[in-house]
Design a protein around this motif. Structure first.
Motif, mmCIF file in Angstrom:
data_model
loop_
_atom_site.group_PDB
_atom_site.id
_atom_site.type_symbol
_atom_site.label_atom_id
_atom_site.label_comp_id
_atom_site.label_asym_id
_atom_site.label_seq_id
_atom_site.Cartn_x
_atom_site.Cartn_y
_atom_site.Cartn_z
ATOM 1 N N VAL A 54 0.842 -1.195 0.000
ATOM 2 C CA VAL A 54 0.000 0.000 0.000
ATOM 3 C C VAL A 54 0.877 1.245 0.000
ATOM 4 N N ASN A 55 0.598 2.176 -0.930
ATOM 5 C CA ASN A 55 1.277 3.473 -0.849
ATOM 6 C C ASN A 55 0.455 4.349 0.099
ATOM 7 N N THR A 56 1.129 4.925 1.070
ATOM 8 C CA THR A 56 0.427 5.652 2.130
ATOM 9 C C THR A 56 0.801 7.136 2.134
ATOM 10 N N THR A 63 -6.175 8.333 5.094
ATOM 11 C CA THR A 63 -5.207 7.969 6.124
ATOM 12 C C THR A 63 -5.834 7.099 7.209
ATOM 13 N N PHE A 66 -5.320 3.210 7.792
ATOM 14 C CA PHE A 66 -4.286 2.559 8.592
ATOM 15 C C PHE A 66 -4.915 1.643 9.644
ATOM 16 N N LEU A 69 -6.054 -1.523 7.935
ATOM 17 C CA LEU A 69 -4.881 -2.291 7.502
ATOM 18 C C LEU A 69 -4.249 -3.013 8.683
ATOM 19 N N GLY A 85 3.861 -1.028 3.944
ATOM 20 C CA GLY A 85 3.469 0.360 3.743
ATOM 21 C C GLY A 85 4.599 1.172 3.127
ATOM 22 N N CYS A 105 2.010 6.954 11.671
ATOM 23 C CA CYS A 105 1.869 5.504 11.528
ATOM 24 C C CYS A 105 1.879 4.779 12.873
ATOM 25 N N VAL A 111 0.406 1.253 14.015
ATOM 26 C CA VAL A 111 0.835 0.334 12.967
ATOM 27 C C VAL A 111 1.995 -0.532 13.449
ATOM 28 N N MET A 115 6.768 -0.645 7.597
ATOM 29 C CA MET A 115 6.656 0.617 6.876
ATOM 30 C C MET A 115 8.056 0.971 6.389
ATOM 31 N N PHE A 145 -3.041 5.307 -0.844
ATOM 32 C CA PHE A 145 -3.714 4.111 -0.351
ATOM 33 C C PHE A 145 -4.222 3.209 -1.483
ATOM 34 N N LYS A 147 -3.720 -0.116 -3.540
ATOM 35 C CA LYS A 147 -3.301 -1.391 -2.952
ATOM 36 C C LYS A 147 -3.011 -2.437 -4.018
#
Length: 180
Positions: A54-56, A63, A66, A69, A85, A105, A111, A115, A145, A147
């Motif tokens: 996932v690009n966050t 956001t 998270f 996820l 991430g 995060c 999280v 990451m 976000f 995926k």
């Protein structure tokens, strides 16, 4: 002495040789963890796992994903799922300071999945991992976000829009776990 040599020779020939499966090209990649100097070899760390990449971004309307996820990760990590991430400022919604990204995060959302350092995820300057995901699916992230769900053998990769929530991926992850 001859008996020992014969026994060792015999054991060598009857012992099955276990060869490690070669790493898929997709996982032939290394990247540094967020707010760390630790570099992760994706092949060693994630080969044979189901991956949700996932690009966050810390300052995006998505956001809050998270939380979902992290819930997916906690639910399936012992069954072979890993969530990766990739913070990115390609859509101008990520902090320039890694410490601020890490706070969002780790502190704000708790999280625990891996990451990585902030990187580019859009072509043509995307990090190699995302370049390969884009090439494999024909779909590039259109927003934060985005995926990619990758099967444990690395051969099946599906792309999902940012609006697809982690909860909506639950059944797809269960199906991959069942078939691995």
């Amino acid at each position: 002495m001859k008996t020992k040599f014969l026994l060792i020779s015999l054991l060598f020939f009857i012992t099955p040789v276990v060869w490690a499966e070669p790493c898929t090209e997709l996982l032939n990649y290394k990247m540094t963890k967020l707010r760390s100097r630790e570099q992760v070899d994706f092949c060693q760390a994630y080969q044979g796992k189901i991956i949700l990449a996932v690009n966050t971004a810390s300052n995006c309307g998505y956001t809050g994903q998270f939380k979902g996820l992290e819930a997916l990760y906690q639910k399936y990590k012992d069954q072979g799922l890993v969530i990766l991430g990739f913070p990115s400022n390609d859509f101008n919604q990520e902090f320039a300071e890694e410490a601020k990204t890490a706070k969002v995060c780790y502190i704000n959302y708790g999280v625990t999945f891996p990451m990585f350092q902030t990187s580019k995820i859009k072509s043509p300057n995307a990090n190699k991992f995302f370049q390969d995901l884009i090439e494999s699916t024909g779909k590039a992230p259109e927003w934060n976000f985005y995926k990619y769900l990758i099967s444990s053998n690395g051969k099946n990769i599906s792309a999902f829009e940012s609006s697809v929530t982690p909860e909506q991926l639950d059944a797809k992850i269960q199906a991959l776990i069942t078939t691995q």
